[in-house]
Design an enzyme around this catalytic site. Structure first.
Site, short mmCIF file in Angstrom:
data_model
loop_
_atom_site.label_atom_id
_atom_site.label_comp_id
_atom_site.label_asym_id
_atom_site.label_seq_id
_atom_site.Cartn_x
_atom_site.Cartn_y
_atom_site.Cartn_z
N LYS A 1 50.92 -18.87 106.73
CA LYS A 1 49.84 -19.29 105.85
C LYS A 1 50.07 -18.77 104.44
O LYS A 1 49.86 -19.48 103.45
CB LYS A 1 48.49 -18.79 106.38
CG LYS A 1 48.12 -19.48 107.68
CD LYS A 1 46.89 -18.86 108.29
CE LYS A 1 46.63 -19.51 109.65
NZ LYS A 1 45.63 -18.79 110.43
N ASP B 1 52.08 -16.07 112.18
CA ASP B 1 51.15 -17.13 111.82
C ASP B 1 50.51 -16.85 110.46
O ASP B 1 50.41 -17.74 109.61
CB ASP B 1 50.09 -17.24 112.92
CG ASP B 1 49.26 -18.48 112.74
OD1 ASP B 1 49.83 -19.57 112.73
OD2 ASP B 1 48.03 -18.34 112.57
#
Ligand code: ASP
Ligand code: MG
Length: 840
Positions: free
Chosen positions: A696, A692
């Protein structure tokens, strides 16, 4: 006696105001009240459908169908007699009035008999036949007024309206008409005079009519002749509406309107006025007021010289349906000269109603709008006129599109306020309406365009809202009802009223969808009961009772003003749906990172699709929840700064976990709590793997224009891969527990060296040249003075080291995870779109 120096008032009542005894009762009350204010002249048209009945009766009689004609005439007499008996009951006049009605009708029957014998009826006889309707109603109204104790007198307006002999649509000779009014005004002043509308007479004594709905014109002629204070038209609507209320339920009556605007409205389809009604007013400056007999206390609409005093506010949108768009395309440039002129003349010769004609700037294309029932004649006329050009292939075959609707925006202030056309077409674009042709009227008080018939409602609604409401409404479809989704719905529920009041933004959630169900309510869902609603199956959801969101929903969403698709899922493959949305004119707000982290081609194509379709794609919450990370980066890049390094703890989740670990909380327990607090992705494995955070970092790197793939990220998970690969939650948590001793040992080592565990990401645009990875994501022990060491809880931070911020990086820091902050960030993106559009 009335005071003769007081000014006359002229009031007019149309057919519907006299359709029933109850309505006549209202009319009488209004006449009595107005009579108190000074000299009064009343104009009435034929009651209810009388005129239509008489026209039909004439047509039947001329075909020899006498019985039918008689039946229709009887219907008309029935309306009159019903009114007379009810209104006059208890007054001795009933019998006398019935006899008068009978006398008129027997004359009418004789006339129709003549028509049936001749099997022919002319415009002249038709006018005479129609005159019975107006004479009857004025005669009766005068009796009705008298029965209320008010002195009244019937006036046959043929005695003062002098016209030419253009039967069916006669032209008034104003000089002669004025003389007759002047000669009688003294007699009229002391009583309430009740005049027939619609009728006139030629100097040699033949009856004429002024064109359908002409009694308004009679009233304004009379107003001018009497130099009236005001002319009031009492009708069954509350004034001139901002749009057809059948199409736009929010339409409302305009307070003021100029004569010119009213004329323009009459031309472009508002059935309100006979265009000639305005002439006597324009020449005298007398105001016209439109009022509703059902709401007599409402102010209605005033039509006068000034018109709308408020330039920023309401204008009217009209639509003329059942039209045809006729296109002429010139192929060869040398064939161009005079085509437009010839088209115009050919149509004029055929006496066709041409609403709008436009020519492309280069003269290669030209289109005209005519009523659909005239399109065949228009086509024929053009093909005849342009035969040789067509045969020589100098122009393409004339093309007719029908049915289409001519939509017109009328605004006196148009010439004075900027970008009216821009706002109009932007509003149509927002709802995905395909504009087929555009034209501006010579007066520059209106702008028209042609839209496909099936888009009429959407188009009128969109243009109306864009010009009449200060608030911008947005129609939101929420995908995903997990932690962020439910928070978002809750925030909209609690804030919607405030947003509307303070920010003029009306956020309506019209659809909610999850993996198995879509609900849809075009007027907005009740957000206090959306969970129950998701369990119901309503007809409006019918096209997708079960299953995920499909294109059909987008096709419905795109019809609503400013549609926005909000993706708060973490689902794969959403880019396909987004592109379908952009293509339909729908904006996208997403917290979902996946579509931005697919391969570069796919990601760029997605952004390109948004650009090409002029849609917003807002994804601020994909990095650092509602922290302004992406916006900050975009601003740096936009203003020409060069980014040398981006470093940060992008994952509020991992920030939280490392913080808890340093504080001595066992790993498995920390992960559990994080999940419960909504800090983690639906699968906490996604956070622990660093995937995750890596996504980003990838999103930010791509924002810098760096071409980089997910596989280029040097990624080290927080815990070994073997634990992360356990998909079963129980096994996953046991594995975390089993890893605890090793984790503890590492943490102990860091503590003793005065270090802090952080999970960081680095984006180093220059690294590639040095043969190092541009993107690095992983657990790193940092010294106590590192900016990330001070992070608490789920705080995230991003430090931008740039040419401008070289010595001290620009830092964005704050709560970077959690349902509430992410939802707030999503809502902020939605509001930003609404605000930007409103400003346009
Ligand atoms: N009675 C006429 C018509 O129906 C005139 C009017 O109503 O204004 O057209
Ligand atoms: Mg009428």
């Amino acid at each position: 006696m009335m005071n003769a120096s007081r000014k006359f008032r002229v009031v007019k009542f149309g057919g519907t105001s006299q359709a029933t005894p109850e309505r006549v009762g209202r009319v009488l009350e209004l006449i009595q009240a107005t009579h108190q204010q000074g000299p009064l002249a009343v104009v009435v048209s034929a009651a209810g459908p009388t005129t239509d009945l008489l026209i039909e009766a004439s047509a039947r009689a001329s075909k020899g169908d006498e019985d039918m004609a008689t039946g229709l005439v009887n219907q008309a007499s029935q309306i009159a007699l019903t009114n007379a008996r009810a209104v006059l009951s208890g007054h001795g006049e009933v019998l006398k009035v019935e006899a008068e009605v009978e006398a008129l009708f027997s004359n009418l029957r004789k006339l129709l008999y003549g028509v049936s014998l001749l099997r022919e009826y002319t415009a002249q006889s038709l006018d005479l036949i129609q005159s019975f309707g107006e004479r009857l109603s004025a005669l009766l109204m005068a009796e009705f007024v008298k029965s209320r104790g008010v002195p009244a007198r019937f006036v046959d307006a043929r005695d003062w309206v002098v016209t030419d002999a253009e039967f069916g649509s006669a032209t008034v000779d104003w000089t002669a008409t004025r003389e007759r009014i002047d000669a009688q005004r003294e007699e009229w002043a002391p009583v309430v005079t009740v005049h027939t509308g619609y009728l006139g007479r030629t100097p040699d004594g033949r009856t004429t009519t002024l064109g359908r709905n002409g009694s308004d014109y009679t009233a304004t002629l009379l107003g001018r002749g009497l130099d009236a204070e005001e002319v009031t038209i009492w009708t069954d609507v509350s004034g001139v509406m901002t749009a057809d209320p059948d199409i736009v339920p929010d339409a409302y009556p305009l307070r003021t309107l100029s004569y010119m605007e009213a004329l323009e409205l009459a031309t472009f389809g508002a059935k309100m006025f006979h265009p000639r009604t305005m002439i006597p007013l324009m020449e005298s400056g007398i105001p016209l007021r439109i009022r509703n007999t059902f709401t007599p206390d409402a102010p209605g609409t005033v039509v006068d010289t000034l018109g709308n005093r408020d330039e920023g506010s309401a204008t009217s949108v009209t639509s003329l349906e059942q039209q045809a768009l006729v296109d002429v395309q010139v192929q060869r440039l040398d064939a161009r000269p005079r085509i437009a002129e010839r088209v115009q003349r050919a149509l004029d010769r055929e006496n066709l109603t041409v609403w709008m004609g436009t020519q492309s700037a280069h003269g290669q294309a030209l289109s005209v709008v005519v009523p659909m029932d005239q399109s065949a004649r228009a086509l024929q006329a053009l093909e005849n006129e342009l035969r040789s050009e067509l045969e020589n292939h100098e122009i393409q075959p004339v093309h007719v599109s029908q049915p289409v609707t001519l939509l017109t925006l009328v605004a006196e202030a148009m010439g004075r306020s900027v970008n009216v056309a821009g706002r109009m077409f932007a509003s149509l674009g927002q709802v995905g309406v395909n504009v087929l042709s555009i034209g501006q009227s010579a007066s520059s008080r209106s702008i028209s365009c042609v839209v496909p018939a099936e888009e009429t409602h959407t188009a009128v609604q969109a243009v109306h809202d864009a010009f009449n409401f200060s608030h911008q409404s947005v129609a939101v479809c929420v995908l995903g009802k997990g932690v962020v989704g439910s928070q978002l719905l809750e925030q909209v529920r609690t804030q919607a009223a405030l947003l509307k009041r303070d920010n003029d933004i009306d956020v309506r959630v019209v659809s909610i969808a999850d993996r198995t169900k879509v609900v849809f309510a075009p007027d907005g869902l009740d957000l206090s009961a959306w969970r129950d609603r998701m369990l119901e199956n309503r007809p409006e959801d019918a096209d997708q009772t079960n299953g995920p969101l499909r294109i059909e929903t987008l096709d419905r969403l795109k019809r609503l003003p400013v549609p926005i698709l909000v993706d708060v899922t973490a689902a794969d493959g959403m880019e396909t749906l987004y592109r379908a949305a952009f293509e339909r004119g729908i904006h996208v707000v997403a917290a979902n990172k996946k579509p931005l982290t697919i391969d570069t081609e796919g990601r760029n194509a997605l952004l390109e699709s948004a650009r090409q379709n002029h849609r917003f794609y807002a994804y601020e919450t994909t990095v650092g929840a509602s922290l302004p990370v992406i916006e900050t980066l975009k601003n740096l890049v936009r203003t020409g700064d060069r980014v040398n390094l981006i470093e940060g703890s992008f994952s509020g989740t991992l920030g939280y976990l490392t913080h808890e670990l340093m504080a001595g909380v066992p790993l498995a327990q920390a992960v559990r709590t994080a999940k419960e607090l909504g800090y983690t992705e639906p699968q906490p494995q996604d956070d622990l793997s660093g995937l995750d955070a890596a996504r980003k970092a990838l999103i930010l790197a791509r924002e810098l224009g760096i071409r980089v793939e997910m596989t280029d990220v040097k990624l080290t998970p927080l815990v070994p891969e073997a634990i992360i690969s356990k998909t079963d939650p129980d096994q996953f948590f046991s594995a975390l527990e089993a890893y605890q001793p090793e984790m503890e040992a590492q943490l102990q080592r860091m503590r003793s060296e005065g270090q802090v565990l952080r999970y960081l990401a680095r984006i180093d645009p220059g690294a590639r040249e040095r043969g190092e990875p541009i993107l690095e994501v992983g657990p790193i022990p940092v010294p106590q003075d590192h900016p990330s060491s001070r992070l608490r809880g789920s705080e995230a931070f991003v430090a931008f080291t740039t040419q401008r911020y070289a010595e001290y990086p620009l830092i964005v820091q704050g709560a970077g995870a959690g349902g509430a902050v992410t939802a707030a960030g999503v809502l902020a993106d939605v509001l930003r779109i609404a605000q930007t559009l409103r400003g346009r």
